[in-house]
Design an enzyme around this catalytic site. Sequence first.
Site, mmCIF file in Angstrom:
data_model
loop_
_atom_site.group_PDB
_atom_site.id
_atom_site.type_symbol
_atom_site.label_atom_id
_atom_site.label_comp_id
_atom_site.label_asym_id
_atom_site.label_seq_id
_atom_site.Cartn_x
_atom_site.Cartn_y
_atom_site.Cartn_z
ATOM 1 N N GLU A 119 1.055 -1.500 0.171
ATOM 2 C CA GLU A 119 0.174 0.171 -0.074
ATOM 3 C C GLU A 119 1.392 1.283 0.070
ATOM 4 O O GLU A 119 2.224 1.299 0.047
ATOM 5 C CB GLU A 119 -0.796 -0.068 1.361
ATOM 6 C CG GLU A 119 -1.457 -0.411 1.501
ATOM 7 C CD GLU A 119 -2.471 -1.350 2.399
ATOM 8 O OE1 GLU A 119 -2.724 -0.200 3.521
ATOM 9 O OE2 GLU A 119 -4.037 -2.327 2.532
ATOM 10 N N HIS A 242 -9.160 9.655 3.888
ATOM 11 C CA HIS A 242 -8.431 8.530 2.953
ATOM 12 C C HIS A 242 -9.114 9.379 1.587
ATOM 13 O O HIS A 242 -10.470 9.938 1.445
ATOM 14 C CB HIS A 242 -9.895 7.609 3.359
ATOM 15 C CG HIS A 242 -8.839 6.285 2.543
ATOM 16 N ND1 HIS A 242 -9.418 5.952 1.262
ATOM 17 C CD2 HIS A 242 -8.456 5.149 3.009
ATOM 18 C CE1 HIS A 242 -8.720 4.915 0.973
ATOM 19 N NE2 HIS A 242 -7.979 4.751 2.143
ATOM 20 N N ARG A 288 -1.240 8.815 2.094
ATOM 21 C CA ARG A 288 -2.522 9.188 1.634
ATOM 22 C C ARG A 288 -2.427 11.231 1.416
ATOM 23 O O ARG A 288 -3.630 11.191 1.416
ATOM 24 C CB ARG A 288 -3.383 8.537 3.052
ATOM 25 C CG ARG A 288 -3.575 7.012 2.975
ATOM 26 C CD ARG A 288 -4.711 6.348 4.229
ATOM 27 N NE ARG A 288 -4.512 5.352 3.403
ATOM 28 C CZ ARG A 288 -4.925 4.472 4.502
ATOM 29 N NH1 ARG A 288 -5.807 4.692 5.918
ATOM 30 N NH2 ARG A 288 -6.025 3.057 3.696
ATOM 31 N N HIS A 349 -11.105 10.161 8.133
ATOM 32 C CA HIS A 349 -11.148 9.158 8.159
ATOM 33 C C HIS A 349 -10.477 8.279 9.156
ATOM 34 O O HIS A 349 -10.775 7.216 9.456
ATOM 35 C CB HIS A 349 -10.045 7.701 6.991
ATOM 36 C CG HIS A 349 -9.825 6.763 6.603
ATOM 37 N ND1 HIS A 349 -10.796 5.721 6.801
ATOM 38 C CD2 HIS A 349 -8.676 5.742 6.700
ATOM 39 C CE1 HIS A 349 -10.481 4.490 6.439
ATOM 40 N NE2 HIS A 349 -8.863 4.580 6.401
ATOM 41 N N ARG A 384 -0.210 8.890 9.371
ATOM 42 C CA ARG A 384 -0.758 6.988 9.764
ATOM 43 C C ARG A 384 -0.225 6.773 7.839
ATOM 44 O O ARG A 384 -0.340 6.975 7.324
ATOM 45 C CB ARG A 384 -2.108 6.777 9.775
ATOM 46 C CG ARG A 384 -1.745 5.310 9.874
ATOM 47 C CD ARG A 384 -3.422 4.891 10.914
ATOM 48 N NE ARG A 384 -4.022 4.983 9.392
ATOM 49 C CZ ARG A 384 -4.402 4.690 8.787
ATOM 50 N NH1 ARG A 384 -4.029 3.363 8.383
ATOM 51 N NH2 ARG A 384 -6.283 4.055 7.921
#
Length: 550
Positions: A119, A242, A288, A349, A384
């Site tokens: 990811e 997100h 992100r 998110h 994060r």
Amino acid sequence: MTKQHNCDVLIIGSGAAGLTLALHLAKNADVVILSKGPLNEGSTFYAQGGVAAVFDENDSIDAHVKDTLIAGAGLCDESSVQYTAENAKACLEWLINQGVAFDQESDNKGGERYHLTREGGHSHRRILHAADATGQAIQTTLAEQVKKHSRIRIFERFNAIDLICHNAEHTSQTKECIGAYVWNRNSEKVESIYAQKTILATGGASKVYQYTSNPDVASGDGIAMAWRAGCRVANMEFNQFHPTCLFHPSAGTFLLTEALRGEGAKLRRPDGSRFMPAFDERAELAPRDIVARAIDYEMKRLGADCMYLDISHKPSDFIKQHFPNIYEKTLSLGIDITKQPIPIVPAAHYTCGGVMVNHQGKTDVNQLYAIGEMSYTGLHGANRLASNSLLECLVFARAAAIEISDTLKQKHRFQTLPDWDESRVTDSDEEVVIQHNWHELRLFMWDYVGIVRTTKRLARALHRVELLQREIDEYYRNFKVSNNLLELRNLVQVAELIIRCAMARKESRGLHYTLDYPEMLPQALPTILTPDPLCSAEETMSNVAAESLK
């Protein structure tokens, strides 16, 4: 008289963190789990991507640490990152032993190995997953295990109202938590729970925003309760948006996992052209915050309602195998992702800041712990890294369990808690006030404290929060509690903390981006708020992360 329950350990929250802790403690303690809705309703159940841990021989803990530090934009607590990465594999193996079936593949030697995906922000494939419904697999498995234990009681449809504290004895901490007042939504009565140890595991606060991937229960309850009890909070300005939530009038809040981009999905403008390579050399695999800002920028520049995520160039069978839930959901809305791009927008998110704790989850209040998304461990910093969230729940739940087991008194006399006084309140005939304030709060938080901020926008948001707080405090004092009132009271408190932290940060870093201070300061400092009206956010923003997390 207020009905009182007694237990050794009270866990407020029933997601991955709370259930993991309960299972670790059940052999040595009588545990009560408080769940605001059904046991499985929470952010864990809806998590799609997976859990990060080093299982590949070509990967390393050092690489996982480095990736986390980079994503955190210099603001992570390195000891917390190292601790989490070192304990990741053992915690995942424990989860596997509980019965979680992560996806496997052939190892080309006649055997099986775990299928690891990659990811955004990760330098290696290290994400264990159960198709695209990892959270559901974890939540349901842990829930099944919890239900088997005779020493675990599950209170479903109970809202925690506030923590019950008294002056601590024989400790340097001034307060000690001895339980909580709770609202039984089944009987619509306030009850109390006495506990030797109370653990907050209520998840994040992204419901404070108009657009969010979170379920309705993510209303910042634990953060607000801990603040009111006297706990410090840190880095609340860093709320992760997100980048890819499904944009469709009938979709609700449906998240499109990071793993789509990890497996090659491309972000496109309405005309089909790509735009991420112009923003970051990692393109779709950038962290992100970078991807979310790029999408937000393109939407505003073009006046577009959404951007598009396209994985249709991959084989149809591959898409259906790896993303079966997303395929079925989008197909039910008339979108065939094997042939068409998916309309997407960013949405709130994940809460990266929270209640300050040490490596065992201990807060500033004696006998009170906080774990999971609502805690500030220093792991996430200013942003994060994908799939470190469920990992944090597992690692710090286990650490808290060890500390709690070591300090729990086996022969303990329960105390009688003060009765809840509702003699001067009545049933409300103005529920519309709550609904109006709820919508107003979430709208101005999205407009003024969203992906891109300014000092003027933050000042406007703070002014409106203060007005809402006065209205809600008056309402709370005069009417009986309800689910909507309790959630709104907590959301407004958390909104204030987010705004105050954002106003204190005179730079742009990670998830906090302000047009008035677009550059990053040379020194990375956490923003720490102390529940004292005489102490401002600016005064408490200091380089004390390591010291505060001892």
